[in-house]
Scaffold this motif. Structure first.
Motif, mmCIF file in Angstrom:
data_model
loop_
_atom_site.group_PDB
_atom_site.id
_atom_site.type_symbol
_atom_site.label_atom_id
_atom_site.label_comp_id
_atom_site.label_asym_id
_atom_site.label_seq_id
_atom_site.Cartn_x
_atom_site.Cartn_y
_atom_site.Cartn_z
ATOM 1 N N MET A 1 11.535 21.555 -10.983
ATOM 2 C CA MET A 1 10.098 21.276 -10.849
ATOM 3 C C MET A 1 9.872 19.759 -10.930
ATOM 4 S SD MET A 1 6.967 22.444 -13.305
ATOM 5 C CE MET A 1 5.329 21.769 -13.064
ATOM 6 N N LEU A 2 9.235 19.206 -9.902
ATOM 7 C CA LEU A 2 8.944 17.774 -9.899
ATOM 8 C C LEU A 2 7.922 17.421 -10.973
ATOM 9 C CD1 LEU A 2 8.653 16.909 -6.095
ATOM 10 C CD2 LEU A 2 10.520 16.310 -7.643
ATOM 11 N N VAL A 3 8.100 16.263 -11.569
ATOM 12 C CA VAL A 3 7.141 15.748 -12.544
ATOM 13 C C VAL A 3 6.907 14.276 -12.240
ATOM 14 C CG1 VAL A 3 7.701 17.397 -14.380
ATOM 15 C CG2 VAL A 3 9.015 15.264 -14.181
ATOM 16 N N GLY A 4 5.906 13.689 -12.907
ATOM 17 C CA GLY A 4 5.646 12.264 -12.743
ATOM 18 C C GLY A 4 4.970 11.936 -11.424
ATOM 19 N N PHE A 5 5.238 10.743 -10.918
ATOM 20 C CA PHE A 5 4.550 10.274 -9.716
ATOM 21 C C PHE A 5 4.892 11.114 -8.487
ATOM 22 C CE2 PHE A 5 4.729 5.909 -11.920
ATOM 23 C CZ PHE A 5 3.499 6.124 -12.533
ATOM 24 N N THR B 1 17.927 21.303 -16.787
ATOM 25 C CA THR B 1 18.495 21.834 -18.034
ATOM 26 C C THR B 1 19.002 20.719 -18.936
ATOM 27 O OG1 THR B 1 20.605 22.146 -16.890
ATOM 28 C CG2 THR B 1 19.112 24.048 -17.001
ATOM 29 N N VAL B 2 19.614 19.686 -18.322
ATOM 30 C CA VAL B 2 20.109 18.561 -19.109
ATOM 31 C C VAL B 2 19.631 17.265 -18.465
ATOM 32 C CG1 VAL B 2 22.168 19.788 -19.922
ATOM 33 C CG2 VAL B 2 22.265 18.473 -17.781
ATOM 34 N N TYR C 1 15.418 15.869 -16.397
ATOM 35 C CA TYR C 1 15.121 15.854 -17.822
ATOM 36 C C TYR C 1 15.147 17.288 -18.364
ATOM 37 C CZ TYR C 1 13.440 11.128 -16.852
ATOM 38 O OH TYR C 1 13.350 9.815 -16.459
ATOM 39 N N PRO C 2 15.549 17.460 -19.615
ATOM 40 C CA PRO C 2 15.526 18.805 -20.217
ATOM 41 C C PRO C 2 14.097 19.291 -20.430
ATOM 42 C CG PRO C 2 16.203 17.144 -21.833
ATOM 43 C CD PRO C 2 16.144 16.453 -20.507
#
Length: 509
Positions: A1-5, A28-29, A43-44
Motif C-alpha cells: 500500500m502506497l503511503v506519503g506523497f 513487512t520489513v 516500512y513495517p
C-alpha cells in the motif's frame, strides 16, 4: 500500500513534470532500494499513517523529499480545506505548521486558521538535507524559519546527497595554491590570457560555432573585462552589456526576449524540439527569483551556487541570443564574486566540457535531467504554424499551448545533478586543463630561453620559430627560411633546432 506523497499523487491525480523521486509503501520489513535515481522504501506496519491528507503529507515531510513542484500542483488541486482542518487539529504540530507555511508560500493564499502562538521556531526545509538560505527569515504566523533559497516565482532546490557533499569538499583555493606551488604564481597569471581565449573558443565549440574567429575574440574580451566585476550580473543592464560584448553591438538578437523560444535542432524536414523555455512574460519574475537565490545563498558553497545560477539561467533562457555562452560565463563570474578563485583567473570550464566525449555527453545529459522530463510531459503541446513577428522583432512560427501548467515545473527545478556535474568539471579543469597549460608555458619559456642563447631576437619572432619547428617535426620549413633568412646558415639553424628541441625533450624525460 502506497503511503506519503505517492499516495497523495495517485489520490488526487497529480502528474508533475519532474516525477517524485521517492516512493514509499507499507510492507513487512523496512527496506531501501535505489536504482537510476529512483528510490523505493518499504516500512513495517507500525509506520502506517492515517489514510487522509494530513497523515500522508506528514509522512512525506518526515521520511521523503521536498518537491515544490508537486506541492504547488497538489495545493492547487485540493484547495485550503484539508490544510485548515489539519492546522486546527494540530495547531502546534511541526508538520502541520510546515504544511501550512508551504501552502501559503506557494499559493499566495491565506489559510483561515489562527496564528501559531506556541513552540519554538523550526526550519521550513532541513538545512542539513538541502542547500538553503544563509540568513533565514522568521515567519511569526507559523513560527517558521523560512530558509527556502529562492522566491515563489523561482526556487531551485539542491539535495545535499552523500555524492553532493563529497563533491563540495573539493577545495578550489587549495587546488589553485597547489598549482602556484608547482609552477609559480607568475606562470599561472601568464596563462590567464590564454585560458580566457581557450574558454571562449571552447564555449563557441559547444554552440557548434567554432569557426567564428571575431566572435571568439569578443567573448574572450567580455570574460576578461566583466567576470566578477559586475555588481549585479543578473540585472537587465548587465546581461545586455555581456550579450552585446559577445554578439557585437550591431547584432540582431540583443536584449531580453519578447517571443517564444525553444532549444533544438533543424533538419531538412522539420525542427526537433529538445526544450521549451518559459513564456517571455514570466522571464522578469523568474530572473528576480534567480537573483533572490544569488543574494539568499551568499556565503554558502560557491561551487553549488555557480551551478545553480548558471543552469537556472539557461533554463529560464531570458535572452534572444547568447544564452549558452552567458550561462558558462556565470560559472566563472560566481566563483570570482564568491572569492573561490582570484580576480583575473579564469577556469576554462568549456574547454573541459569539450575535452572528452565523457564530459560532452555528461553536459548534454545534465541539461536533459530537467529538459527531457519537461518535454516528456508536454510533447503534444507545441506546434509550428503561421509565422508571426513578435515585439522584439523575432519572426517565429512556434507556439506552445501549456505555458500555465508548465510554469509549476519551470519555477521549481531540482538542480542536484547539475551541481554534481559542475563540481566534476571544475575539479578536472584545475587539476588537468590548467595544470597542462602551465606545463606547456613552462616548456615554451624554456624553449625561448634556449633559443635566445643561440641568437637574440624579439619574443614574437622566437615564438613563431618555436611553433613552426614543433609543428613541422623539428624541420625548418621553406616558409620559415623566407621569413628569417638567417636560417639559411646550416650551422646556425642546426643549433637553433637542437636548442628548441632539447627544451621539449627535457620535459619528456
Amino acid at each position: 500500500m502506497l503511503v506519503g506523497f505517492s499516495a497523495l499523487r495517485e489520490r488526487y491525480a497529480i502528474n508533475p513534470a519532474q516525477p517524485l523521486r521517492v516512493k514509499s509503501a507499507i510492507g513487512t520489513v523496512r527496506s531501501h532500494h535505489e536504482s537510476q535515481g529512483q528510490v523505493e522504501n518499504h516500512y513495517p506496519p507500525g509506520y502506517q499513517p492515517e489514510d487522509d491528507f494530513a497523515g500522508h503529507f506528514a509522512f512525506g515531510l518526515k521520511y521523503e523529499e521536498i518537491h515544490l513542484e508537486f506541492f504547488a500542483r497538489l495545493f492547487t488541486a485540493v484547495g485550503p480545506e484539508p490544510l485548515e482542518a489539519w492546522c486546527r487539529q494540530e495547531p502546534f504540530g511541526q508538520y502541520a505548521r510546515r504544511a501550512g507555511f508551504l501552502y501559503e508560500w506557494l499559493t499566495g493564499n491565506t489559510l483561515q486558521v489562527p496564528d501559531v502562538t506556541n513552540g519554538g521556531y523550526i526550519e521550513a526545509i532541513s538545512s542539513k538535507t538541502y542547500l538553503t538560505r544563509t540568513t533565514v527569515k522568521r515567519v511569526r504566523r507559523w513560527r517558521i524559519n523560512d530558509n527556502l533559497p529562492g522566491t515563489v516565482d523561482f526556487c531551485p532546490l539542491v539535495r545535499r546527497t552523500a555524492a553532493v557533499e563529497q563533491a563540495l569538499t573539493f577545495d578550489l583555493n587549495e587546488a589553485l595554491n597547489d598549482l602556484d606551488s608547482a609552477f609559480g604564481a607568475d606562470i599561472l597569471m601568464r596563462t590567464a590570457s590564454w585560458l580566457t581565449f581557450k574558454e571562449s573558443r571552447a564555449s563557441f565549440l559547444i554552440e557548434k560555432e567554432s569557426d567564428q574567429g571575431d566572435r571568439i575574440q569578443r567573448f574572450a574580451h567580455v570574460i576578461a573585462q566583466y567576470c566578477g566585476q559586475l555588481d549585479d550580473p543578473l540585472s537587465d543592464s548587465s546581461l545586455h552589456t555581456i550579450q552585446q560584448g559577445i554578439l557585437g553591438q550591431d547584432a540582431l538578437g540583443l536584449g531580453l526576449r519578447r517571443s517564444p523560444v525553444f532549444v533544438g535542432q533543424s533538419t531538412m524536414r522539420e525542427d526537433i524540439v529538445h526544450y521549451i523555455a518559459p513564456h517571455y512574460d514570466d522571464v522578469p519574475r523568474f530572473m528576480q527569483g534567480l537573483k533572490a537565490f544569488d543574494l539568499a545563498t551568499r556565503g554558502a558553497a560557491p561551487l553549488a551556487r555557480a551551478a545553480v545560477i548558471a543552469f537556472g539561467f539557461v533554463y529560464i533562457h531570458p535572452m534572444r541570443d547568447g544564452n549558452g555562452r552567458i550561462h558558462r560565463f556565470l560559472i566563472n563570474d560566481t566563483l570570482i564574486r564568491d572569492g573561490a578563485i582570484p580576480d583575473g583567473v579564469i577556469l576554462p570550464v568549456s574547454a573541459t566540457i569539450t575535452s572528452s566525449m565523457d564530459f560532452r555527453v555528461g553536459y548534454d545529459r545534465t541539461l536533459d535531467v530537467f529538459s527531457k522530463r519537461l518535454m516528456r510531459r508536454y510533447a503534444g503541446c507545441y506546434r509550428f504554424g503561421e509565422l508571426k513577428t513578435y515585439e522584439d522583432g523575432t519572426l517565429s512560427n512556434f507556439s506552445f499551448s501549456d505555458y500555465e501548467d508548465a510554469r509549476f515545473a519551470w519555477r521549481y527545478p531540482d538542480l542536484t545533478e547539475h551541481v554534481l556535474y559542475t563540481c566534476k568539471v571544475i575539479e578536472h579543469t584545475v587539476r588537468k586543463e590548467m595544470a597542462d597549460e602551465a606545463r606547456v608555458l613552462v616548456i615554451f619559456q624554456r624553449a625561448q630561453q634556449r633559443l635566445k642563447e643561440v641568437i637574440e631576437m624579439p619574443d614574437q619572432d622566437a615564438s613563431r620559430i618555436i611553433r613552426s619547428l614543433k609543428e613541422n617535426g623539428w624541420q625548418i620549413s621553406g616558409k620559415l627560411k623566407k621569413a628569417f633568412p638567417v636560417l639559411d646558415d646550416a650551422t646556425l639553424s642546426g643549433r637553433i633546432v637542437e636548442a628548441v628541441r632539447s627544451a621539449f625533450e627535457t620535459q619528456a624525460d
